[in-house]
Design an enzyme around this catalytic site. Structure first.
Site, mmCIF file in Angstrom:
data_model
loop_
_atom_site.group_PDB
_atom_site.id
_atom_site.type_symbol
_atom_site.label_atom_id
_atom_site.label_comp_id
_atom_site.label_asym_id
_atom_site.label_seq_id
_atom_site.Cartn_x
_atom_site.Cartn_y
_atom_site.Cartn_z
ATOM 1 C CE1 TYR A 145 -3.681 2.527 0.746
ATOM 2 C CE2 TYR A 145 -2.263 3.301 2.524
ATOM 3 C CZ TYR A 145 -3.364 3.466 1.712
ATOM 4 O OH TYR A 145 -4.162 4.582 1.861
ATOM 5 C CG ASP A 240 6.064 3.607 0.391
ATOM 6 O OD1 ASP A 240 6.428 4.347 1.324
ATOM 7 O OD2 ASP A 240 4.866 3.358 0.148
ATOM 8 C CE LYS A 268 2.588 4.794 8.284
ATOM 9 N NZ LYS A 268 1.251 5.203 8.739
#
Length: 430
Positions: A145, A240, A268
Site C-alpha cells: 500500500y 517506499d 510517519k
C-alpha cells in the site's frame, strides 16, 4: 475493561458526519467487529479512551510515535513553535535543519521535498519518475500500500485489503492499465514483466519491508533483482519507506539490505506525530522538480514549522543504541507470542523487523499477500477483541502492523505476553 458506552455514543454521532463514522477506514473496527474506541489522550506507551479505560498501545498512531505518546521534549518543542505561529507559507530554517538530519541518517536522500502525508510523497515520487523517464507504466506489488492516490490503489494492502477492495471506484481504467502488478517476493514474475514492458516502465515502487499486509520482509534476492532490473532498463527504483523508514532500522530498510534506491519516500516517524511526508533521492532526478525543473509539485502546508519541529525533535532523540533496545523488546515479545500460541495449540507466524511486528494465524510460511489471505481472519477478530478486554491495543486488522516505542518497559512486555496467553484462553472458549 469498563463498558464503552461513551465511545459507542460518540461513534453513533460521528456516523452522521463521516462515512462509516471515521476519517480513515480501518479505524471503524469493521473487520474485527464491535465499535471503535474514541481516545481521550495518550501518555508514553499508553492510551486512554473516553470511558476511562487504559491500554498498552502498540498502534502508536500507526507508527509515527516511536518515542511514545506526548514525549516531553517533543511536546515542549511544539509548544514553543506554536507560540511563533502555525504556518507561514514561506521558507524557514527548520525545513533545512530537518532535511540535513534526514540526509545524515538516510544518505541516498541527496535532495528532497517536504509534503504533508505519505500519500502525497508517493504520488509525487511517481510523477517525478514518469517525468524524468518520459514513460507512463509503473510497477507495484500485490499487497503493498502506497497511499490512496489513483495509480496506487490497484491490488493494494492495508485498509484496501482489509475491506477486500481490488481497486476503487473513481480510479480511471487508463490509470489501472498503466499500473502493472506482481506478487511480492516473486523474482520470476517481475523478470517476465520487465522482459515484456521494460522500455515502457517509468519506475518500480516497493515497500522493502512490507507493512501493509502485516510485516513481510522483502528477500535480499527479490530487492536486488529490482535494483538490477531498473538499472538495466533505465527505470527508477523507489523505496517506499513511509513505514519502514526509522522503523525497520535506524538508517531504514535500504541500509538493512545494502541496496541504494534512486528515490525514497518517508513519513510517519519523520514528523514526530504531525502530518509529514518526504520524497527525494538522486540529485539529478530531484533537480527536475519545479522551480528547478519542469515537473510540478506544490503544497500550501509543505514544510510547515510545526511539522518540521516535530520531526527535528523526534529524530534528534533517536540513535542506533535506542533501536537496539527497542528491537530487543520486540524480539522478546515475538518469542512470547509464539510460545503462547504453541501452548494453546494455535498455528501462528510472528514476523518482526526492527521496531515493526505482526502475527498471522497461519500455518506459514507467509511471504506475500496470497499467503496472508490464508490466515484465519475470524479467529483474528475474536482474538483482537480478547486482547482489548485484557488492556492491549493492537492494530484492528491482520493486514496492519504493530510497533514498539522507546517508552514500552520490560514489565509492559511481560504484561503483554501474559495478556496474549489470556486472550488465547478467552478466544478459544468463545
Amino acid at each position: 475493561m469498563k463498558p464503552i458506552e461513551k465511545s459507542q455514543q460518540a461513534f453513533k454521532e460521528a456516523s452522521n458526519y463521516f462515512p462509516g463514522g471515521v476519517n480513515s477506514p480501518v479505524r471503524a473496527f469493521k473487520n474485527v467487529g464491535g465499535d471503535p474506541l474514541f481516545i481521550k489522550k495518550g501518555a508514553g506507551s499508553h492510551i486512554f479512551d473516553i470511558d476511562g479505560n487504559e491500554y498498552i498501545d502498540y498502534v502508536l498512531s500507526w507508527g509515527p510515535l516511536i518515542l511514545g505518546h506526548a514525549d516531553p521534549k517533543v511536546v515542549s518543542d511544539l509548544q514553543a513553535a506554536v507560540s511563533n505561529g502555525t504556518s507561514y507559507g514561506a521558507p524557514t530554517l527548520l525545513e533545512t535543519e530537518l532535511a540535513k538530519k534526514i540526509q545524515s541518517i538516510v544518505p541516498s536522500m541527496e535532495m528532497m521535498r517536504m509534503v504533508s502525508s505519505g500519500t502525497e510523497a508517493t504520488m509525487s515520487a511517481i510523477r517525478v519518475a514518469r517525468g524524468v523517464t518520459k514513460r507512463d507504466k509503473i510497477v507495484k506489488f500485490v499487497g503493498n500500500y502506497h497511499g490512496h492516490s489513483d495509480s496506487l490503489l490497484v491490488d493494494a494492502g492495508s485498509g484496501v485489503a482489509t475491506f477486500d477492495i481490488n481497486t476503487s471506484p473513481g480510479v480511471p481504467k487508463s490509470l489501472a492499465y498503466d499500473t502493472l502488478t506482481s506478487p511480492y517476493n516473486d523474482v520470476d514474475t517481475i523478470k517476465q514483466i520487465f522482459e515484456k514492458h521494460g522500455d515502457e516502465i517509468a519506475c518500480i515502487i516497493v515497500e522493502p519491508v512490507a507493512g501493509n499486509m502485516g510485516v513481510i520482509p522483502g528477500t535480499k534476492e527479490f530487492l536486488q533483482t529490482l535494483r538490477d532490473l531498473t538499472k538495466q532498463s533505465g527505470s527508477i527504483l523507489i523505496f517506499d519507506e513511509v513505514m519502514s523508514g526509522f522503523r525497520a532500522a535506524y538508517h531504514g530498510a535500504q541500509n538493512l539490505y545494502g541496496i541504494k534506491p534512486d528515490m525514497t519516500t518517508l513519513g510517519k516517524v519523520v514528523g514526530g506525530g504531525l502530518p509529514v511526508g518526504v520524497f527525494g533521492g538522486r540529485r539529478d532526478i530531484m533537480e527536475q522538480v519545479a522551480p528547478s525543473g519542469p515537473i510540478y509539485h506544490a503544497g500550501t502546508l509543505s514544510g510547515n514549522p510545526l511539522a518540521m519541529t516535530g520531526g527535528i525533535s523526534t529524530l534528534n532523540q533517536l540513535s542506533p543504541e535506542l533501536y537496539d533496545q527497542m528491537t530487543a523488546k520486540v524480539d522478546r515479545l515475538a518469542k512470547g507470542i509464539a510460545d503462547a500460541a504453541q501452548a494453546h495449540n494455535v498455528p501462528v507466524v510472528v514476523h518482526h523487523v526492527g521496531t515493526m511486528w505482526s502475527y498471522f494465524f497461519n500455518q506459514g510460511p507467509v511471504n506475500n499477500f496470497a499467503d496472508v489471505q490464508k490466515s484465519d481472519m475470524d479467529f483474528f477478530a475474536k482474538f483482537f477483541r480478547a486482547l482489548l478486554e485484557n488492556g492491549i491495543y493492537t492494530a484492528p486488522s491482520e493486514y496492519e502492523t504493530n510497533f514498539m516505542s522507546s517508552k514500552h518497559t520490560d514489565a509492559e512486555i511481560d504484561q503483554t505476553i501474559a495478556a496474549f496467553n489470556q486472550a488465547f484462553d478467552d478466544a478459544l472458549k468463545g
